[in-house]
Structures are given as C-alpha cells and as structure tokens.
Design an enzyme around this catalytic site. Structure first.
Site, short mmCIF file in Angstrom:
data_model
loop_
_atom_site.label_atom_id
_atom_site.label_comp_id
_atom_site.label_asym_id
_atom_site.label_seq_id
_atom_site.Cartn_x
_atom_site.Cartn_y
_atom_site.Cartn_z
N GLY A 10 30.83 43.43 -0.20
CA GLY A 10 29.53 43.43 -0.88
C GLY A 10 28.48 43.78 0.16
O GLY A 10 28.29 43.04 1.13
N GLY A 12 25.20 44.50 -0.54
CA GLY A 12 23.88 44.46 -1.16
C GLY A 12 22.89 43.71 -0.29
O GLY A 12 22.90 43.83 0.93
N GLY A 15 24.67 40.97 1.86
CA GLY A 15 25.62 41.65 2.74
C GLY A 15 24.93 42.35 3.90
O GLY A 15 25.39 42.28 5.05
N ILE A 119 30.35 33.62 -1.22
CA ILE A 119 28.93 33.35 -1.48
C ILE A 119 28.58 33.65 -2.94
O ILE A 119 27.65 33.09 -3.51
CB ILE A 119 28.04 34.20 -0.54
CG1 ILE A 119 28.40 33.95 0.94
CG2 ILE A 119 26.56 33.90 -0.77
CD1 ILE A 119 27.51 34.67 1.95
N ASN A 121 28.05 33.97 -6.88
CA ASN A 121 27.87 32.95 -7.91
C ASN A 121 28.62 33.27 -9.20
O ASN A 121 28.90 34.44 -9.43
CB ASN A 121 26.37 32.84 -8.24
CG ASN A 121 25.66 31.85 -7.33
OD1 ASN A 121 26.24 30.83 -6.97
ND2 ASN A 121 24.42 32.15 -7.00
N HIS A 176 27.17 23.86 -6.71
CA HIS A 176 25.97 24.68 -6.43
C HIS A 176 25.31 25.02 -7.76
O HIS A 176 25.34 26.14 -8.24
CB HIS A 176 26.39 25.95 -5.70
CG HIS A 176 25.23 26.79 -5.25
ND1 HIS A 176 24.19 26.29 -4.53
CD2 HIS A 176 24.96 28.11 -5.42
CE1 HIS A 176 23.32 27.27 -4.27
NE2 HIS A 176 23.77 28.38 -4.81
O1 TXD Z 1 24.02 30.25 -1.73
C1 TXD Z 1 24.66 31.00 -2.41
N1 TXD Z 1 25.97 30.85 -2.56
C2 TXD Z 1 23.96 32.11 -3.09
C3 TXD Z 1 24.73 33.04 -3.84
C4 TXD Z 1 22.56 32.25 -2.98
C5 TXD Z 1 21.94 33.34 -3.53
C6 TXD Z 1 22.66 34.38 -4.25
N2 TXD Z 1 24.04 34.14 -4.39
C7 TXD Z 1 24.91 35.11 -5.05
O2 TXD Z 1 25.40 36.05 -4.10
C8 TXD Z 1 24.28 35.98 -6.11
O3 TXD Z 1 24.14 35.26 -7.31
C9 TXD Z 1 25.31 37.09 -6.21
O4 TXD Z 1 26.40 36.70 -7.03
C10 TXD Z 1 25.81 37.25 -4.77
C11 TXD Z 1 25.28 38.48 -4.05
O5 TXD Z 1 23.88 38.47 -4.05
P1 TXD Z 1 23.04 39.74 -3.53
O6 TXD Z 1 21.60 39.39 -3.63
O7 TXD Z 1 23.57 40.24 -2.25
O8 TXD Z 1 23.39 40.80 -4.70
P2 TXD Z 1 23.34 42.43 -4.64
O9 TXD Z 1 22.23 42.88 -3.76
O10 TXD Z 1 23.35 42.89 -6.05
O11 TXD Z 1 24.70 42.80 -3.92
C12 TXD Z 1 25.92 42.66 -4.55
C13 TXD Z 1 26.76 43.83 -4.12
C14 TXD Z 1 26.22 45.19 -4.61
O12 TXD Z 1 25.96 46.03 -3.50
C15 TXD Z 1 27.35 45.74 -5.47
O13 TXD Z 1 27.52 47.15 -5.36
C16 TXD Z 1 28.54 45.00 -4.92
O14 TXD Z 1 28.08 43.69 -4.68
N3 TXD Z 1 29.70 45.00 -5.82
C17 TXD Z 1 30.96 45.04 -5.37
N4 TXD Z 1 31.45 45.05 -4.15
C18 TXD Z 1 32.78 45.11 -4.01
N5 TXD Z 1 33.63 45.15 -5.06
C19 TXD Z 1 33.17 45.14 -6.31
N6 TXD Z 1 34.01 45.17 -7.35
C20 TXD Z 1 31.78 45.07 -6.51
N7 TXD Z 1 30.99 45.04 -7.61
C21 TXD Z 1 29.73 45.00 -7.17
#
Ligand code: TXD
Length: 321
Positions: A10, A12, A15, A119, A121, A176
C-alpha cells in the site's frame, strides 16, 4: 549485521509517510508495493532524492510486482480504502477484506518468514483475516492501533495539564473502534497520576472527572475528528509514526512494551481473538502479552470492546471471509 528489508504493501497516504520515516531512521531497505502503476516508483524516487539532504543511506524501490518483496524481514500493510466523512471504520469491512485476502496470499507466497504489522481498517478484523489466510504464527501477525490511540490520549492530557507530552504515559486497550478503552487510572505524568493532577487543578473531584471523561471521549472519536477535517481521507501522519515505533522495536529487538493488537489465548479472559493489549515487541514480533490488573469498570469496558471485535469478525465470516 546485514541490512533488514522492509516491504510496505500500500503506497497511499500512510504508505508514503512510512517509507520516508523508515528511510530517515535507516531501519532497513524499503520496497513500496502498490497496484497503482508507477506511483510507488515515483514516491520512493522522490524520497530517495532527499537522502543527501536528510543524511540517510538505504535502498528505496517502488514496485507493482509482489516478487520484489521476497526475503522481507518485516511487512507493513496499509492496502485498502480509508474512511470518508460519515463512515465508521466498520463500513470498510467488505471492500478491505477482499483486498486483505489477496495481500495475505501474496505475502504468504513471497515473504513467508516476515513479521507483519497491519494498519488497514477495520483493524481488528483485518489482522484476524491476514493471520487466517496466511497461516503465519500469531506472534508474527500484529496490528497497529493502540500506539496511535495512546498517543492521541497523551496529547490531549499534555494540552490539558500544560506539561510536555514527552512526560505523559497513557495507554489505550481494546479494539480500534468507538469502544476502545483509555486507561485513566494508569495515566500519569512521569509517575504522577493524571487524575490527581486534574483534582489539584480544579480543586473539585467531579469537575476533574468530567475533564478526564471529555479527554477519553475525544480519544475515542479522534480518528473521526481528523476525517471530518480532511474530508477526502483519514489520518496518515500519526498512524505512520505509530507503526514505525512498532517496526523499530521489532527490527532492533528493543523489547518495547507497546499497546498492540495481538492474539489472546486466555489473557484478559479472552480466548482466540485479536485485541489491543500491552505487548513486549522484539525480534520475534509479539513476544509477551502483559496483563494489567483491571478494576470492575475497566474490565467491563474491555469486555464490551471485545464483544464489538467479535461481532465484527462474525460479520466478516458471514461475508464469506
Ligand atoms: O491506526 C490505524 N490502524 C489507522 C488505519 C489509522 C488511520 C487509517 N487507517 C487505515 O489505513 C485506513 O482506514 C485504510 O484502511 C488504511 C490506509 O490508509 P491510507 O490513508 O494510506 O489510504 P490510501 O491513501 O487510500 O492508500 C491505500 C492504498 C492505495 O494507494 C491503493 O492503491 C492501495 O492501498 N491498494 C492496494 N494495494 C495493494 N493491493 C491491493 N489489492 C490494493 N488495493 C488498494
């Protein structure tokens, strides 16, 4: 000592910040994976080009091919959708479970010996699913939530008491979600109980309790507070910092005692579920679960939180995961 390899699944918001922090701390070489073409390559190139300025020297690469995570010592997973305003973490369940299942299969195939920090959710369900699909031992699969929730609680305490946040120790247990359990009785400023400091400040026990309750409530809702302000996604700086603290504890075998989403086997009266509790983190991952004595009210709050985790896991199973 050979250099460690850390894969970030990931690329995003979280990441990207993870990659930058890990590089700056030189915890290991970083491989950033995402399904979006070129994006992880672009982010890691950008971070690498700051290495002369920041003074770090590790390898950074971006990829869309899981083969490149081979040999990773540590894998940190943020793949999945974040919340938008009005959504609960649990609303992400079916979309992110599908993503997590595919990630777990790929990590199992390509990095079978890694320790994994999740990480994504809804956190407790995603950790449960990753472990189930990968079959990795429970000590090697953990989740990040408590370090962040505890840091949020500590921040609010520091603001309220006008002391340095560096001296605040406060811990949040449980799932969480909105039922998380900030431990008010154990919260302290370098050993001085926060409750006592509040009572002295307000010279009124009930007002002190009211202020503490408000900080507890804000902690529980802190993720949503940020989502509401950002509008397009959820918190990412602080979750990344939290996961890096856990990663460092594992990579450097530090034996840090950190609140971690870990698998319970009768600790706290819970068997067979992932819940946030204090854990000693070291080179084997979750090395020891630490039990804290809870009074009736705290235990009841934790039980309620565990019930919420169980129902989330049941919902996930009903969806076929
Ligand atoms: O404390 C905690 N645990 C958290 C968790 C605090 C805040 C946010 N938290 C969760 O982390 C949030 O609810 C999300 O489920 C994740 C990731 O959050 P982020 O803000 O980084 O989300 P983004 O910017 O959308 O990034 C997610 C990336 C994005 O680049 C997608 O292209 C990628 O995930 N993605 C994938 N990567 C690999 N494989 C697959 N299948 C895939 N699908 C989407």
């Amino acid at each position: 000592m050979s250099r460690k390899k850390i894969a970030l699944i990931g690329g995003g918001q979280i990441g990207g910040v993870l990659a930058q922090h890990i590089a700056q701390k030189e915890l290991g070489d970083v491989v950033l994976f995402d399904i979006v073409e070129d994006m992880p390559q672009g982010k890691t190139l950008d971070i690498a080009e700051a290495s002369r300025i920041d003074g770090f020297d590790v390898k950074l690469s971006g990829t869309n091919d899981y083969k490149d995570i081979a040999g990773s010592d540590l894998v940190i997973i943020t793949a999945g959708l974040p919340r938008k305003p009005g959504m609960s973490r649990d609303d992400l369940l079916s979309t992110n479970a599908k993503i997590m299942k595919s990630v777990a299969e790929a990590v199992k195939t390509n990095a079978p010996n890694a320790i994994v920090i999740i990480i994504s959710n809804p956190l407790d369900a995603m950790v449960t699913l990753f472990q189930k699909v990968s079959g990795f031992p429970h000590n090697r699969v953990i989740g990040q939530a408590g370090v962040l929730d505890s840091s949020r609680f500590s921040t609010f305490i520091a603001w309220e008491l006008e002391v340095s946040v560096k001296d605040v120790n406060a811990m949040v247990l449980g799932g969480h979600g909105d039922t998380m359990v900030p431990l008010t009785r154990y919260a302290n400023v370098n050993g001085v109980p926060v409750l006592e400091m509040l009572e002295r400040k307000y010279k009124d026990a009930s007002k002190a309790k009211e202020v503490m309750d408000a900080m507890v409530e804000r902690t529980k809702m802190a993720g949503g507070e940020v989502v509401k302000l950002l509008k397009t996604g959820s918190a990412f700086y602080s979750p990344a910092s939290a996961a890096v603290e856990m990663a460092a504890a594992i990579i450097k075998n530090e034996k840090r005692l950190l609140p971690t989403c870990a698998f319970l086997n009768n600790e706290y009266g819970v068997k067979g579920y992932y819940v946030g509790v204090p854990v000693v983190l070291g080179e084997k991952g979750a090395e020891r679960i630490i039990e804290v004595s809870l009074n009736e009210e705290e235990q009841a709050a934790l039980d309620k939180s565990v019930t919420a985790v169980k129902s989330l896991v049941e919902d996930m199973e009903r969806l076929g995961f």
